[in-house]
Write an enzyme that holds these catalytic residues in place. Structure first.
Site, PDB file in Angstrom:
ATOM      1  N   LYS A  73      68.863  47.266  42.084  1.00  0.00           N
ATOM      2  CA  LYS A  73      69.307  46.987  40.722  1.00  0.00           C
ATOM      3  C   LYS A  73      70.098  48.157  40.174  1.00  0.00           C
ATOM      4  CE  LYS A  73      66.173  46.400  37.411  1.00  0.00           C
ATOM      5  NZ  LYS A  73      65.028  46.109  36.709  1.00  0.00           N
ATOM      6  N   CYS A  92      83.381  44.772  34.315  1.00  0.00           N
ATOM      7  CA  CYS A  92      83.909  43.837  35.384  1.00  0.00           C
ATOM      8  C   CYS A  92      83.486  44.592  36.954  1.00  0.00           C
ATOM      9  CB  CYS A  92      85.543  44.085  35.449  1.00  0.00           C
ATOM     10  SG  CYS A  92      86.017  45.757  36.113  1.00  0.00           S
ATOM     11  N   HIS A 105      89.865  46.639  35.559  1.00  0.00           N
ATOM     12  CA  HIS A 105      89.577  45.525  34.978  1.00  0.00           C
ATOM     13  C   HIS A 105      91.092  44.740  35.015  1.00  0.00           C
ATOM     14  CE1 HIS A 105      89.830  47.449  31.281  1.00  0.00           C
ATOM     15  NE2 HIS A 105      90.541  46.494  30.751  1.00  0.00           N
TER      16      HIS A 105
END
Ligand code: FES
Length: 125
Positions: A73, A92, A105
């Protein structure tokens, strides 16, 4: 080569020709138990091949293509006292300076038609 030739030219056509595939919708309701049992391997093979093909060509539905992929994670802790007057965070997952936005992005949006942008945190003026 002869076993492959026989499989493709003789055994497979014979197998398909002998499948009890009805030629009407009502025919499916008239199939007996033995007919359905003989169709199980055929549908299992077609279903399995379809699933394998789908898995091979389906688009990857992940939002993080490359950042810290070796971790289970990706989480980022930031002390609010360490923030400057303005900090721009990437949302993003394409930034080379993640978790900060580097403007990637824009290229992502242009390439994909997406509309993602950064999170801008700034002190009240
Ligand atoms: S680079 Fe990801 S939001 Fe700007």
């Amino acid at each position: 080569m002869e076993p492959v030739h026989n499989l493709v030219k003789v055994h497979l056509p014979n197998y398909l020709a002998n499948l009890p595939l009805p030629n009407s919708i009502g025919g499916w309701f008239r199939l007996g138990f033995r007919d359905w049992a003989s169709l199980i391997p055929f549908f299992a093979l077609v279903g399995g091949a379809s699933y394998v093909t789908y898995r091979a060509i389906k688009p990857k539905l992940i939002c993080n293509p490359s950042i810290k992929k070796d971790e289970a994670k990706v989480a980022t802790m930031v002390n609010i006292e360490d923030l400057g007057d303005k900090t721009v965070y990437c949302r993003c997952w394409r930034s080379s300076t993640f978790p900060l936005c580097d403007g990637s992005h824009g290229a992502h949006n242009k390439e994909t038609g997406d509309n993602v942008g950064p999170l801008v945190v700034k002190k009240k003026a």
